[in-house]
Design a protein around this motif. Structure first.
Motif, PDB file in Angstrom:
ATOM      1  N   ASP A   1      -4.538  10.116  -6.999  1.00  0.00           N
ATOM      2  CA  ASP A   1      -4.338   9.818  -5.584  1.00  0.00           C
ATOM      3  C   ASP A   1      -5.607   9.195  -5.012  1.00  0.00           C
ATOM      4  OD1 ASP A   1      -1.716  10.799  -5.323  1.00  0.00           O
ATOM      5  OD2 ASP A   1      -2.450  12.855  -5.177  1.00  0.00           O
TER       6      ASP A   1
ATOM      7  N   ARG B   1      -1.612   6.155  -4.204  1.00  0.00           N
ATOM      8  CA  ARG B   1      -1.723   6.497  -5.627  1.00  0.00           C
ATOM      9  C   ARG B   1      -1.899   5.223  -6.462  1.00  0.00           C
ATOM     10  NH1 ARG B   1      -1.263  11.228  -8.160  1.00  0.00           N
ATOM     11  NH2 ARG B   1      -0.677  11.322 -10.365  1.00  0.00           N
TER      12      ARG B   1
ATOM     13  N   PRO C   1      -0.833  11.684   0.441  1.00  0.00           N
ATOM     14  CA  PRO C   1      -0.490  11.829  -0.984  1.00  0.00           C
ATOM     15  C   PRO C   1       0.402  13.047  -1.204  1.00  0.00           C
ATOM     16  CG  PRO C   1      -2.861  11.481  -0.693  1.00  0.00           C
ATOM     17  CD  PRO C   1      -2.286  11.755   0.656  1.00  0.00           C
TER      18      PRO C   1
END
Length: 527
Positions: free
Chosen positions: A116, A13, A302
């Motif tokens: 992300d 991220r 993510p």
């Protein structure tokens, strides 16, 4: 071009800090005035012709700025992603940190976008990877079994006076009731005992019954208006038949094939078994290779991306409160993400390109799976801008086939497995962009073929339907092997993760702006 920097928040991220000058925002402000002029009605002015000063008086410059930011955010985000070479996945989230001055539009617009990204990782050397799969029998016993299956197609059913057993064919009368009310009935249904192609529990119910006997059992219906309901089924056997096979001799070879002798037919069956073994073992090797690479590489996932996917899945099933199922779906989603990341990495490492023929074949196969005509399928993909994503699926599948040719594949006995014919070459030079542009040509060709096919009338054989009867699923072994290979393809080509599709960003409220001045929640597309 807007000014932007990247802040890494985690391996998966980042936060983009985007600054937009008044000059860069000016086109969006001009468009905002135009759009607002179309939406409001001011006495004395035609729609769309309201001058900016009147809009400032009636609506306020704050609303104009909000409209301009909402409209321009998508482009600003795209510029920042491209400039910083950020490889995004999932849905970005934008927050306006600082607004321009309402009086004269001076001052920079400052936005922060969290999104992300693809994790960075290295694949192991493929030459060092060994994949172990089960052996496939191609000896005389396997040839005999294949020959017996072929003889079974030419067998004759002979009525016998004895209890039914596995492999026999029986004629049945069936009546299904729920709470004493008849809901379905079928008579004269032919069924192979032990095939499992009718109702759950019927094999146990009719085993050892002779013609003229009947019994009842409970089963869950799998079709009709009462699918999924449990019913009491009354079944009576009207006839028991066994299948007599023709002798495996030269006469049979001439009847059942293009060969003159049984020896030649056996040789042909041996060749077919060898070909089937390549696809069966190839499909198994592909699954094992993906599992081996996932185990060998640490790939961060993510969390927000997986959470969104799991929530959407459970919401669609109406099982948001099912924690056990949530854990199962979460595990599957994480594996799917890691699989796609590995396949994309393989495609990049080997510079995989997709030819038009490969895309055409995949389109035709996919259209058949969805029960659609090729032209209709292509048009649906074009309407949703999904052709590039489909090219990505083909590329991943091809990358896996290339990788399979670079690892060592052995069976559980330690013997090398030759998968020649299943692995893909590595010398393609077609470009993905060209493939996408030529997709319309594919649709046109498919339309011509479909039009030609419609000129020939098609015959349809009548079919007798039993209560809650499953559709027969008998196929030749060669077709089964093809199906296995196609299943492996489907497993390897999971639907693209959000990395391959553009998705809008949800805007958070402005950090320093009153609630009345928040920008509308127009979303920025992820690249």
């Amino acid at each position: 071009m807007v000014t932007s920097t990247v802040e890494k928040l985690s391996p998966t991220r980042v936060k983009l800090h985007i600054s937009v000058t008044p000059d860069e925002l000016k086109p969006s402000i001009a468009h905002a005035y135009e759009h607002i002029a179309q939406d409001i009605q001011i006495p004395g002015f035609r729609k769309g012709k309201v001058p900016a000063p009147i809009i400032d008086q009636r609506v306020g410059r704050g609303a104009v700025i909000e409209h301009a930011v909402s409209e321009g955010l998508d482009g600003f985000y795209r510029e920042a992603v491209t400039a910083n070479e950020v490889r995004t996945v999932g849905r970005p989230s934008a927050e306006v940190i600082e607004w321009p001055n309402e009086n004269d539009f001076s001052g920079d617009l400052k936005v922060e976008v969290e999104v992300d990204v693809r994790p960075e990782f290295d694949l192991p050397e493929l030459k060092d990877v060994t994949v172990e799969i089960e052996p496939v029998a191609t000896d005389d016993a396997a040839i005999d079994a294949e020959l017996d299956r072929l003889r079974g197609r030419f067998g004759t059913l002979v009525t016998v006076d004895r209890p039914a057993k596995t492999g026999d064919f029986v004629e049945l009368n069936l009546v299904a009731t729920i709470d004493g009310t008849e809901i379905d009935r079928a008579e004269g249904v032919s069924y192979e005992v032990g095939s499992g192609e009718l109702l759950q529990g019927i094999d146990e119910a009719i085993d050892s019954l002779t013609a003229g006997e009947d019994t009842t059992f409970r089963s869950t219906l799998v079709g009709g208006d009462h699918a999924g309901d449990e019913a009491e089924v009354s079944v009576s056997v009207t006839a028991v038949k066994e299948r007599e096979l023709p002798d495996a001799d030269d006469d049979f070879a001439q009847m059942a094939s293009e060969f003159d002798t049984i020896a030649e037919l056996r040789d042909s069956l041996a060749e077919r078994l060898a070909e089937q073994s390549v696809y069966v073992q190839g499909a198994a090797a592909r699954d094992k290779l993906v599992d081996a690479l996932i185990a060998a590489v640490e790939i961060p996932v993510p969390a927000q991306l997986v959470e969104d996917e799991v929530h959407a899945h459970l919401e669609g099933e109406g099982r948001l409160e099912d924690d056990v199922h949530r854990a199962e779906v979460t595990e599957a989603s994480e594996k799917q993400f890691r699989t796609q990341m590995i396949l994309d990495k393989l495609a990049e490492a080997h510079d995989v390109q997709v030819s038009q023929d490969e895309l055409t074949q995949y389109l035709i196969q996919s259209a058949a799976q969805y029960g659609m005509a090729p032209q209709e399928f292509v048009e649906a993909l074009q309407a949703q801008n999904q052709l590039p994503a489909l090219v990505g699926e083909v590329a991943r599948n091809k990358a896996l086939a290339i990788a399979l040719g670079k690892v060592t594949v052995v069976d559980t006995d330690g013997k090398p497995v030759d998968l020649t014919g299943f692995i893909a070459p590595e010398d393609e030079d077609a470009l993905e962009e060209e493939v996408v542009e030529e997709a319309q040509e594919i649709a046109d060709e498919a339309a011509d073929a479909e039009a030609a096919a419609e000129k020939a009338p098609a015959k349809k054989a009548p079919a007798k339907k039993a209560p809650a009867k499953k559709a027969p699923a008998k196929k030749a072994d060669a077709e089964k092997a093809d199906a296995d290979a196609e299943k492996a393809d489907a497993d390897a080509e999971k639907a693209d993760a959000d990395a391959d599709a553009e998705k809008p960003a949800a805007k958070k409220p402005a950090a320093r702006k009153p609630a009345a001045k928040k920008a509308p929640a127009k979303k920025a597309d992820a690249e």
